[in-house]
Design a protein around this motif. Structure first.
Motif, mmCIF file in Angstrom:
data_model
loop_
_atom_site.group_PDB
_atom_site.id
_atom_site.type_symbol
_atom_site.label_atom_id
_atom_site.label_comp_id
_atom_site.label_asym_id
_atom_site.label_seq_id
_atom_site.Cartn_x
_atom_site.Cartn_y
_atom_site.Cartn_z
ATOM 1 N N VAL A 199 0.726 -0.762 -0.318
ATOM 2 C CA VAL A 199 -0.070 -0.424 -0.117
ATOM 3 C C VAL A 199 1.164 1.403 -0.040
ATOM 4 O O VAL A 199 0.543 2.206 -0.643
ATOM 5 N N ALA A 200 2.074 0.926 0.257
ATOM 6 C CA ALA A 200 3.132 2.313 0.648
ATOM 7 C C ALA A 200 4.353 1.648 0.650
ATOM 8 O O ALA A 200 4.659 0.737 0.860
ATOM 9 N N SER A 201 5.232 2.552 -0.482
ATOM 10 C CA SER A 201 6.626 2.444 -0.340
ATOM 11 C C SER A 201 7.430 3.862 -0.213
ATOM 12 O O SER A 201 7.411 4.370 -0.711
ATOM 13 N N ILE A 202 8.582 2.997 0.618
ATOM 14 C CA ILE A 202 9.285 4.438 0.450
ATOM 15 C C ILE A 202 11.748 3.311 0.082
ATOM 16 O O ILE A 202 11.394 2.613 0.838
ATOM 17 N N PRO A 266 5.122 -2.444 12.051
ATOM 18 C CA PRO A 266 6.320 -1.612 11.107
ATOM 19 C C PRO A 266 5.522 -0.258 11.299
ATOM 20 O O PRO A 266 4.407 -0.315 11.920
ATOM 21 N N GLY A 267 6.568 0.122 11.481
ATOM 22 C CA GLY A 267 6.278 2.328 12.117
ATOM 23 C C GLY A 267 6.097 2.589 11.329
ATOM 24 O O GLY A 267 5.258 2.049 9.731
ATOM 25 N N LEU A 268 4.696 4.095 11.384
ATOM 26 C CA LEU A 268 4.021 4.454 10.472
ATOM 27 C C LEU A 268 4.493 5.890 9.878
ATOM 28 O O LEU A 268 4.541 6.385 8.967
ATOM 29 N N ASP A 278 -2.992 8.348 4.446
ATOM 30 C CA ASP A 278 -3.043 7.586 5.405
ATOM 31 C C ASP A 278 -3.270 6.012 5.545
ATOM 32 O O ASP A 278 -3.586 5.257 5.247
ATOM 33 N N VAL A 279 -1.327 5.300 6.417
ATOM 34 C CA VAL A 279 -1.241 3.818 6.120
ATOM 35 C C VAL A 279 -2.089 3.484 7.832
ATOM 36 O O VAL A 279 -2.752 2.438 7.410
ATOM 37 N N ALA A 280 -2.594 4.112 8.503
ATOM 38 C CA ALA A 280 -3.111 4.048 10.019
ATOM 39 C C ALA A 280 -4.527 3.894 9.458
ATOM 40 O O ALA A 280 -5.022 3.046 9.643
#
Length: 301
Positions: A199-202, A266-268, A278-280
């Protein structure tokens, strides 16, 4: 829904964001400090108590955010909730597997996931052979119990490698020796996986003079577009460990993407700040879908 968060620090960014996201979506949320929970083992009526006798019941789900130092007791509490019929995300078995670095890497290899060449030692007699096994120096030495970049050392020369390994041996510590991927240039990828989807990547970049890209070690984060191969690797890694929510760390090498580690809590902060996502909220939406909860019904009631 009534959601519990099983964690240690209510003021941590990630925990605050999960509470905020759940409340915004109309749910009741309670934070339960792992150290202040205790349980009643009973075949008929298993219970979890909190802060002096308060019984935790009627919870629809528990989001597990267990720090590594509390893995044993945190997983015991998670199993207790499971025995009470409460849905846990992630479950106790998945968390236990993710925290055993050696076992998790063995499971990855069994699933066909590539990792940096790694050697495991429990006080090896021949340190020199262990170093040769992973291609010589420079190399990475990792304590099995380390997290967030702690307990990870870069040994740049053979002499330094021998010194570090022998020092850990003297402490009777279990350690992994891993090849150093020089071409990564102090960068790695963090892919956030929810229900089998990235859902997200960095991309995380190590601070000057540092080789660890972890945000907790001063690293910085930026949005990155991952390849289909990297996406597939991240999804498979989370699935291999049975994690519904996972932070999958990948490093880019000349041989393609390699799995570094899978984090079950994993940290948000880094990923939400860098991506603006809005990963949370996505985590709460995952629970809603799993438990068949409808926002419209909550509004009516």
């Amino acid at each position: 829904m009534k959601i519990g968060i099983l964690a240690s620090n209510p003021d941590l960014y990630s925990n605050k964001r999960i509470v905020e996201a759940a409340e915004q979506r109309g749910h009741t949320v309670e934070f339960f400090n792992i150290k202040q929970c205790y349980m009643k083992l009973d075949a008929v009526s298993p219970e979890v108590h909190y802060r002096g006798g308060r019984v935790l019941d009627k919870l629809d789900a528990v989001i597990t955010r267990i720090r590594p130092s509390l893995t044993f007791y945190g997983c015991a509490l998670t199993r207790q909730f499971e025995s009470m019929g409460v849905y846990t995300c992630n479950n106790s078995e998945a968390i236990s597997q993710s925290r055993d670095k050696l076992f998790s890497l063995q499971l990855m290899l069994k699933s066909g996931i590539n990792i940096p060449t790694t050697g495991f030692a429990n006080s090896p007699i021949d340190t020199s052979d262990l170093i040769d096994m992973v291609g010589g120096a420079p190399l990475i030495v990792k304590l099995l119990e380390g997290t967030q970049g702690r307990g990870v050392v870069l040994a740049e020369t053979r002499k330094a490698s021998e010194s570090v390994i022998n020092a850990f041996k003297a402490l009777k510590a279990n350690l992994l020796v891993q090849e150093f991927i020089k071409e990564a240039n102090g960068k790695d990828l963090r892919c956030f996986v929810i229900d089998g989807k990235v859902v997200a990547s960095i991309e995380r970049t190590a601070a000057p003079g540092e080789f660890r890209a972890n945000i907790h070690q001063g690293g910085t984060a930026a949005i990155v577009k991952i390849t289909p191969e990297e996406r597939k690797l991240a999804v498979l890694a989370a699935k291999t460990l049975g994690l519904k929510i996972a932070g999958v760390d990948i490093i880019r090498s000349t041989h393609g993407p390699l799995l570094l580690e899978v984090n079950s809590s994993p940290g948000l902060e880094g990923i939400e700040t860098a991506t603006g996502k809005d990963v949370a909220g996505m985590m709460i939406a995952s629970l809603e879908k799993k438990l068949g909860w409808k926002r419209e019904l909550a509004t009516i009631n």
